[in-house]
Scaffold this motif. Sequence first.
Motif, PDB file in Angstrom:
ATOM      1  N   MET A   1       0.757  -1.109  -0.082  1.00  0.00           N
ATOM      2  CA  MET A   1       0.310  -0.690   0.027  1.00  0.00           C
ATOM      3  C   MET A   1       0.986   1.529  -0.041  1.00  0.00           C
ATOM      4  SD  MET A   1      -2.507  -1.085  -0.154  1.00  0.00           S
ATOM      5  CE  MET A   1      -4.105  -1.897   0.295  1.00  0.00           C
ATOM      6  N   THR A   2       1.671   1.012   1.048  1.00  0.00           N
ATOM      7  CA  THR A   2       2.655   2.398   0.972  1.00  0.00           C
ATOM      8  C   THR A   2       3.406   2.666  -0.263  1.00  0.00           C
ATOM      9  OG1 THR A   2       4.277   1.148   2.033  1.00  0.00           O
ATOM     10  CG2 THR A   2       3.392   2.698   3.617  1.00  0.00           C
ATOM     11  N   ALA A   3       4.015   1.304  -0.985  1.00  0.00           N
ATOM     12  CA  ALA A   3       4.915   1.897  -2.734  1.00  0.00           C
ATOM     13  C   ALA A   3       3.692   2.683  -3.446  1.00  0.00           C
ATOM     14  CB  ALA A   3       4.813   0.663  -2.474  1.00  0.00           C
ATOM     15  N   ALA A   5       1.197   4.103  -2.686  1.00  0.00           N
ATOM     16  CA  ALA A   5       1.078   5.974  -1.884  1.00  0.00           C
ATOM     17  C   ALA A   5       2.001   6.777  -2.665  1.00  0.00           C
ATOM     18  CB  ALA A   5       0.513   5.441  -0.630  1.00  0.00           C
ATOM     19  N   THR A   6       3.440   6.053  -2.011  1.00  0.00           N
ATOM     20  CA  THR A   6       4.765   6.783  -2.516  1.00  0.00           C
ATOM     21  C   THR A   6       5.217   7.298  -4.297  1.00  0.00           C
ATOM     22  OG1 THR A   6       5.784   5.967  -0.577  1.00  0.00           O
ATOM     23  CG2 THR A   6       7.137   6.863  -2.305  1.00  0.00           C
ATOM     24  N   GLN A   9       2.216  10.073  -4.943  1.00  0.00           N
ATOM     25  CA  GLN A   9       2.900  11.745  -4.357  1.00  0.00           C
ATOM     26  C   GLN A   9       3.564  11.816  -4.822  1.00  0.00           C
ATOM     27  OE1 GLN A   9       4.329  11.106  -0.161  1.00  0.00           O
ATOM     28  NE2 GLN A   9       4.206  13.334   0.115  1.00  0.00           N
ATOM     29  N   GLN A  27      -5.781  15.215   0.933  1.00  0.00           N
ATOM     30  CA  GLN A  27      -5.979  13.528   0.443  1.00  0.00           C
ATOM     31  C   GLN A  27      -7.098  13.110  -0.647  1.00  0.00           C
ATOM     32  OE1 GLN A  27      -6.804  12.739   4.146  1.00  0.00           O
ATOM     33  NE2 GLN A  27      -6.719  10.185   4.240  1.00  0.00           N
ATOM     34  N   THR A  29      -8.635   8.690  -1.739  1.00  0.00           N
ATOM     35  CA  THR A  29      -8.447   8.225  -1.011  1.00  0.00           C
ATOM     36  C   THR A  29      -8.448   6.906  -1.985  1.00  0.00           C
ATOM     37  OG1 THR A  29      -9.419   8.428   0.725  1.00  0.00           O
ATOM     38  CG2 THR A  29      -9.393   5.849   0.327  1.00  0.00           C
TER      39      THR A  29
END
Length: 164
Positions: A1-3, A5-6, A9, A27, A29
Amino acid sequence: MTALATELQSVFKSVILLHHHPRSLIQLTVQTMSAPPQATSTLRLTLDAKETSQSEPKRRAPLVLGPDQPFLSTEVAASINASTLALMDANIPLRATVIASACAIVPRGELSNERAVDSDDQEPSVILIDPTPEEEQSADSLHVLAFAVTGYEPTTKDDSNVHE
């Protein structure tokens, strides 16, 4: 998930005009509801309406199930496109419109029957746009290409191709 999101971004950090929203939080989602379960959404039927047999594509690595499953390249491209549409719908000012597409380089022998490719071509591999999960498993390499498209500069005289 963070990959993911990064990645999102880094894609949108330079495109969103943040100075229009000082001390504000923008933000997104992004949630994938489902992935394509099969190679094609069309069933191959005979004239008497019986389903024909389709050979199972060869896989180089087992499909990972559950939360540890890596994102498909088509899911990443769809997430970028959906994020662009969400930002535009929320009236967030953007410097450019970001669009993305996924492609895979697949060996010619691994192609499914649904793909129409030039049979006379002697190249050992084929570049596929928007590959299926099975094609991604057999691909030599996967790529997500994102482009920031702009052409209108409101401070200059009408030099662009945008006309009202």
